[in-house]
Design a protein around this motif. Structure first.
Motif, PDB file in Angstrom:
ATOM      1  N   ILE A   1     -17.532  -7.871   5.462  1.00  0.00           N
ATOM      2  CA  ILE A   1     -17.153  -6.949   5.639  1.00  0.00           C
ATOM      3  C   ILE A   1     -18.030  -6.240   6.594  1.00  0.00           C
ATOM      4  N   PRO A   2     -17.546  -5.719   8.013  1.00  0.00           N
ATOM      5  CA  PRO A   2     -18.481  -4.946   8.700  1.00  0.00           C
ATOM      6  C   PRO A   2     -19.161  -3.676   7.995  1.00  0.00           C
ATOM      7  N   VAL A   3     -20.312  -3.566   8.372  1.00  0.00           N
ATOM      8  CA  VAL A   3     -21.100  -2.288   7.741  1.00  0.00           C
ATOM      9  C   VAL A   3     -20.315  -0.874   7.793  1.00  0.00           C
ATOM     10  N   HIS A   4     -19.524  -0.663   8.983  1.00  0.00           N
ATOM     11  CA  HIS A   4     -19.182   0.574   9.098  1.00  0.00           C
ATOM     12  C   HIS A   4     -17.838   0.746   8.032  1.00  0.00           C
ATOM     13  N   ILE A   5     -17.208  -0.187   7.519  1.00  0.00           N
ATOM     14  CA  ILE A   5     -16.058  -0.082   6.626  1.00  0.00           C
ATOM     15  C   ILE A   5     -16.693   0.163   5.248  1.00  0.00           C
ATOM     16  N   ASP A   6     -16.386   1.289   4.678  1.00  0.00           N
ATOM     17  CA  ASP A   6     -16.755   1.640   3.441  1.00  0.00           C
ATOM     18  C   ASP A   6     -15.847   2.025   2.132  1.00  0.00           C
ATOM     19  N   GLN A   7     -14.679   1.608   2.471  1.00  0.00           N
ATOM     20  CA  GLN A   7     -13.380   1.544   1.592  1.00  0.00           C
ATOM     21  C   GLN A   7     -12.417   0.598   1.811  1.00  0.00           C
ATOM     22  N   ILE A   8     -11.819  -0.002   1.057  1.00  0.00           N
ATOM     23  CA  ILE A   8     -10.663  -0.849   1.092  1.00  0.00           C
ATOM     24  C   ILE A   8      -9.490  -0.185   0.055  1.00  0.00           C
ATOM     25  N   VAL A   9      -8.421   0.329   0.387  1.00  0.00           N
ATOM     26  CA  VAL A   9      -7.683   0.819  -0.648  1.00  0.00           C
ATOM     27  C   VAL A   9      -6.384  -0.441  -0.803  1.00  0.00           C
ATOM     28  N   PHE A  10      -5.954  -0.777  -1.965  1.00  0.00           N
ATOM     29  CA  PHE A  10      -5.195  -1.537  -2.216  1.00  0.00           C
ATOM     30  C   PHE A  10      -3.643  -0.759  -2.697  1.00  0.00           C
ATOM     31  N   THR A  11      -2.538  -1.015  -2.053  1.00  0.00           N
ATOM     32  CA  THR A  11      -1.447  -0.641  -2.326  1.00  0.00           C
ATOM     33  C   THR A  11      -0.291  -1.799  -2.663  1.00  0.00           C
ATOM     34  N   VAL A  12       0.667  -1.391  -3.453  1.00  0.00           N
ATOM     35  CA  VAL A  12       2.053  -2.095  -3.690  1.00  0.00           C
ATOM     36  C   VAL A  12       3.156  -1.238  -3.559  1.00  0.00           C
ATOM     37  N   ASN A  13       4.080  -1.821  -2.797  1.00  0.00           N
ATOM     38  CA  ASN A  13       5.275  -0.825  -2.565  1.00  0.00           C
ATOM     39  C   ASN A  13       6.479  -1.905  -2.766  1.00  0.00           C
ATOM     40  N   SER A  14       7.536  -1.149  -3.072  1.00  0.00           N
ATOM     41  CA  SER A  14       8.802  -1.868  -2.876  1.00  0.00           C
ATOM     42  C   SER A  14       9.645  -1.992  -1.732  1.00  0.00           C
ATOM     43  N   PHE A  15       9.334  -3.067  -0.911  1.00  0.00           N
ATOM     44  CA  PHE A  15      10.105  -3.087   0.307  1.00  0.00           C
ATOM     45  C   PHE A  15      11.529  -2.876   0.228  1.00  0.00           C
ATOM     46  N   THR A  16      12.049  -3.412  -0.473  1.00  0.00           N
ATOM     47  CA  THR A  16      13.508  -3.159  -0.696  1.00  0.00           C
ATOM     48  C   THR A  16      14.053  -1.979  -1.304  1.00  0.00           C
ATOM     49  N   GLY A  17      12.962  -0.946  -1.954  1.00  0.00           N
ATOM     50  CA  GLY A  17      13.415   0.321  -2.150  1.00  0.00           C
ATOM     51  C   GLY A  17      13.789   0.310  -3.678  1.00  0.00           C
ATOM     52  N   GLN A  18      13.664  -0.535  -4.413  1.00  0.00           N
ATOM     53  CA  GLN A  18      14.007  -0.543  -5.913  1.00  0.00           C
ATOM     54  C   GLN A  18      12.811   0.201  -6.607  1.00  0.00           C
ATOM     55  N   THR A  19      12.773   0.951  -7.517  1.00  0.00           N
ATOM     56  CA  THR A  19      12.084   1.697  -8.149  1.00  0.00           C
ATOM     57  C   THR A  19      11.192   0.939  -9.189  1.00  0.00           C
ATOM     58  N   PHE A  20      10.075   1.282  -9.798  1.00  0.00           N
ATOM     59  CA  PHE A  20       9.302   0.621 -10.684  1.00  0.00           C
ATOM     60  C   PHE A  20       9.895   0.622 -12.167  1.00  0.00           C
ATOM     61  N   GLN A  21      11.024   1.204 -12.433  1.00  0.00           N
ATOM     62  CA  GLN A  21      12.068   1.375 -13.480  1.00  0.00           C
ATOM     63  C   GLN A  21      12.535   0.081 -13.507  1.00  0.00           C
ATOM     64  N   GLU A  22      12.653  -0.926 -12.304  1.00  0.00           N
ATOM     65  CA  GLU A  22      13.290  -2.152 -12.232  1.00  0.00           C
ATOM     66  C   GLU A  22      12.422  -3.362 -12.388  1.00  0.00           C
TER      67      GLU A  22
END
Length: 192
Positions: free
Chosen positions: A103-124
């Protein structure tokens, strides 16, 4: 030994022998929760997507996701899009490999996300998790359960950030709404 993380908990990514980790895998796994209907229980396919947004001084400089599988510098790589989940039988349905040493020295953070591309909620969704694995030996270092299901379509899972000469992972577990990482940027920024 795996550390089961709670929201806001941070762990150092140093090896027990004092050395630094050089390559990690952020794995994401999930299954569709059965829904009771008129004719019994059934499940609906759910397309969750893992993304990694690379930041330099709180500015996004690159992203790795299902449409851009490798970072511009080659240090972060997505293994490919899984459209339904549950195929890993408790293993990773999607994974992002991070070569910390590249990882290049200028990059100081990596944020990991998860999303429902089809729009269902996490209740499902059920049995959803993200985990950090030492890619050199396959040892699971940390696991964060995406529990609580809710009326949201995304979650800012965790971040890996530079601390001195090494890296630290912080479990964020912040619910958000959005179908893509772009939709999540306003929710990510307070965590930088």
């Amino acid at each position: 030994m795996t550390v089961n993380m709670t929201k806001g908990q941070a762990i150092s990514l140093q090896k027990s022998d004092g050395g630094s980790l050089t390559a990690v895998r952020m794995g994401l796994g999930w299954q569709a929760a059965p829904r009771r209907g008129l004719f019994g229980s059934r499940t609906r396919e759910i397309d969750l997507d893992a993304s990694a947004v690379l930041f330099a001084d709180k500015q996004p400089v690159d992203v790795v996701f299902f449409r851009h599988l490798v970072s511009d510098d080659g240090s972060v790589r997505h293994t490919g899009d899984n459209l339904v989940g549950g195929v890993g039988q408790g293993g990773d349905d999607e994974a992002i490999l991070v070569d910390l040493a590249r990882i290049p020295v200028h990059i100081d953070q990596i944020v990991f996300t998860v999303n429902s591309f089809t729009g269902q909620t996490f209740q499902e969704v059920q049995n959803a998790f993200c985990r950090l694995v030492d890619e050199t030996n396959g040892q699971e270092l940390a696991r964060y359960t995406l529990a609580g299901g809710g009326a949201y379509t995304a979650q800012i899972m965790a971040k890996v950030h530079r601390t001195g000469s090494g890296w630290t992972m912080t479990a964020l577990g912040t619910p958000a709404n959005g179908r893509t990482f772009q939709d999540l940027m306003p929710a990510i920024l307070p965590h930088l």
